[in-house]
Scaffold this active site. Structure first.
Site, PDB file in Angstrom:
ATOM      1  N   TYR A 167       0.814  -1.215   0.000  1.00 29.64           N
ATOM      2  CA  TYR A 167       0.000   0.000   0.000  1.00 29.64           C
ATOM      3  C   TYR A 167       0.846   1.262   0.000  1.00 29.64           C
ATOM      4  O   TYR A 167       0.323   2.363   0.116  1.00 29.64           O
ATOM      5  CB  TYR A 167      -0.899   0.038   1.245  1.00 29.64           C
ATOM      6  CG  TYR A 167      -2.119  -0.820   1.127  1.00 29.64           C
ATOM      7  CD1 TYR A 167      -2.000  -2.204   1.085  1.00 29.64           C
ATOM      8  CD2 TYR A 167      -3.384  -0.270   1.067  1.00 29.64           C
ATOM      9  CE1 TYR A 167      -3.111  -3.005   0.982  1.00 29.64           C
ATOM     10  CE2 TYR A 167      -4.507  -1.066   0.960  1.00 29.64           C
ATOM     11  CZ  TYR A 167      -4.366  -2.431   0.920  1.00 29.64           C
ATOM     12  OH  TYR A 167      -5.472  -3.220   0.821  1.00 29.64           O
ATOM     13  N   LYS A 234       2.862 -14.099   5.903  1.00 27.19           N
ATOM     14  CA  LYS A 234       3.067 -15.055   4.813  1.00 27.19           C
ATOM     15  C   LYS A 234       4.574 -15.236   4.631  1.00 27.19           C
ATOM     16  O   LYS A 234       5.123 -15.192   3.526  1.00 27.19           O
ATOM     17  CB  LYS A 234       2.386 -14.496   3.551  1.00 27.19           C
ATOM     18  CG  LYS A 234       2.224 -15.464   2.429  1.00 27.19           C
ATOM     19  CD  LYS A 234       1.230 -16.561   2.686  1.00 27.19           C
ATOM     20  CE  LYS A 234       1.292 -17.589   1.569  1.00 27.19           C
ATOM     21  NZ  LYS A 234       0.680 -18.876   1.884  1.00 27.19           N
TER      22      LYS A 234
END
Ligand code: NAP
Length: 422
Positions: A167, A234
């Protein structure tokens, strides 16, 4: 204008309410006067409908909790379509300045202007004011139709990193000279191949950004007697970014909360009967986290996670309890905080007095708690619980609740106010 030591903005479009005070901050602590000035952004589309109902609820709760001792002085600031019409800008600099100056604000949903080069106003707010944590509590309200068999087992607070990760806004359109230049650089300098003509985005994640987010989540867990903080990442695939997040999370837990937390691995090593003497810090791979929240939600209280994971898991968790339309949120930094609706502007319902104001109303609860006005916040929660339990809900919840009575936006606000007093 300079007042004493402090610079005070001369507002062109907003009016600073008279007879009320600024929230002050020193050494990371906010001091809240009894009559604080709080800027609000009404929002686009259904924003005005929602704000009208919500502000009545906030004022009623403060009055009910503190009588005439405390009162919020609301200060409207412009953003979105209303700002564009009045000023030619979507996010006037003075609105950002107002949040910086008054420190705590609340907003309705804003249209994301469509067109090249215009950033999401929400992302701009978060980045300009360094509101690095997006906090989303997710709980079940009895009576809401939910897809889970036991939605009442879900009671989690998600801390999503808000300003880094994919982002950060550093990305290059496919086929542009910038993307090709970057591709060539990566090939020559690092011997890594990216397919010709690719779009490229950058995913920066820093120890600084990750640690301050995890720190806020741990502090919250300690303050609210939560059992655990889970680092959702992750890192099995993105070892240095998401894996870094996990490692830095454990590091800050170890370095700054030594006797107050324990790593799940250490607890497991101590044997099956060992009991945690402090908040348990654990980590889960992002995909497994989604399964866990469906299968064993009671094992999770606080989740700290990077930006993109947080975006996904916040909405997924809210949907589990049937509460996507009433999910609240807050964007919080060390110097300012903006509480906001998590849904969009739902423009087709604008002006119809139909939409559910619950998301802004519950974001207001988060705001009141952030101010330490917990009694007023608790009254609103009670009001919402009672309104929903009585089946007095707007169309969206009525759809999920057979036998309920559909009311307007205003009607739901009235039901919440009545519910505070019952
Ligand atoms: P949306 O405004 O969230 O609306 C999608 C649908 O969700 C609505 O049609 C409605 O469903 C339901 N919904 C949303 N809010 C509701 C509420 N308060 N009560 C009941 N139902 C509600 O999403 P969108 O249409 O994708 O986005 C519209 C604009 O909002 C875009 O400009 C987008 O960029 C912006 N946006 C802003 C924010 C923000 O400011 N935080 C967040 C997301 C999107 P039904 O039609 O089924 O009733």
């Amino acid at each position: 204008m300079v007042q004493g030591e402090r610079k005070v903005t001369d507002y062109k479009f907003a009016t600073v309410p008279a007879g009320a005070d600024r929230i002050e901050a020193a050494a990371g602590k906010f001091s809240i006067p009894d009559h604080p000035i709080i800027p609000f952004i009404e929002g686009d589309g259904t924003g005005p409908d929602i704000w009208r109902a919500s502000v009545r609820v906030f004022d009623a709760a403060v009055r009910e909790a503190y009588g005439s001792k405390r009162k919020i002085a609301w200060m409207e600031i412009l953003a979105g379509e209303k700002a564009f019409k009045a000023t030619g800008e979507w996010m006037p600099a003075e609105s950002l300045e107002a949040v910086r100056e008054f420190k705590i604000a609340i907003k309705g949903p804003l249209t994301t202007p469509v067109g090249g080069g215009i950033r999401s106003l929400n992302v701009a707010l978060r980045q300009e004011l360094d509101l690095y944590a997006c906090i989303r509590p997710v709980r079940y309200f009895k009576g809401v139709g939910a897809p889970m068999k036991h939605p009442e087992k879900v009671n989690i607070t998600i801390f999503r990193e808000n300003v880094e990760d994919v982002y950060s806004g550093i990305e290059f359109r496919a086929g542009t000279p910038e993307a090709e230049k970057l591709r060539a650089f990566i090939k020559t300098e690092f011997n890594k191949n990216i397919r010709e003509g690719s779009a490229i985005g950058i995913k920066p994640m820093s120890p600084f950004g990750s640690k301050r987010l995890v720190k806020m989540a741990i502090e919250y867990a300690i303050k609210h007697n939560k059992k655990s903080v889970t680092l959702m990442h992750k890192g099995n695939i993105m070892k240095f970014t998401e894996g870094g997040f996990r490692d830095w999370g454990y590091e800050i837990a170890r370095d700054e909360f030594k006797n107050l937390v324990i790593a799940e691995a250490d607890l497991n090593q101590a044997g099956g009967g060992a009991r945690a003497d402090g908040v348990i810090i654990k980590d889960r791979i992002a995909d497994s986290m989604f399964q866990q929240l469906l299968l064993r939600p009671e094992d999770y209280d606080v989740i700290a996670t990077p930006n993109l994971n947080g975006d996904y898991v916040s909405d997924a968790a809210a949907a589990q309890v049937g509460g996507l339309g009433i999910a609240p949120g807050g964007n919080v930094g060390d110097a300012a905080a903006v509480f906001e609706a998590t849904h969009g502007t739902a423009p087709k319902y604008a002006g119809l007095d139909k939409i559910n104001p619950g998301s802004v109303i519950l974001s207001g609860v988060m705001m009141l708690e952030h101010m330490g006005w917990n009694e007023a916040g608790a009254l609103i929660v009670k009001g919402v619980e009672n309104a929903i339990a009585a089946g007095t809900v707007t169309y969206d919840l009525a759809r999920q609740m057979p036998g309920s009575k559909e009311v307007s936006t205003t009607g739901f606000g009235d039901a919440v106010i009545a519910g505070m007093r019952s």
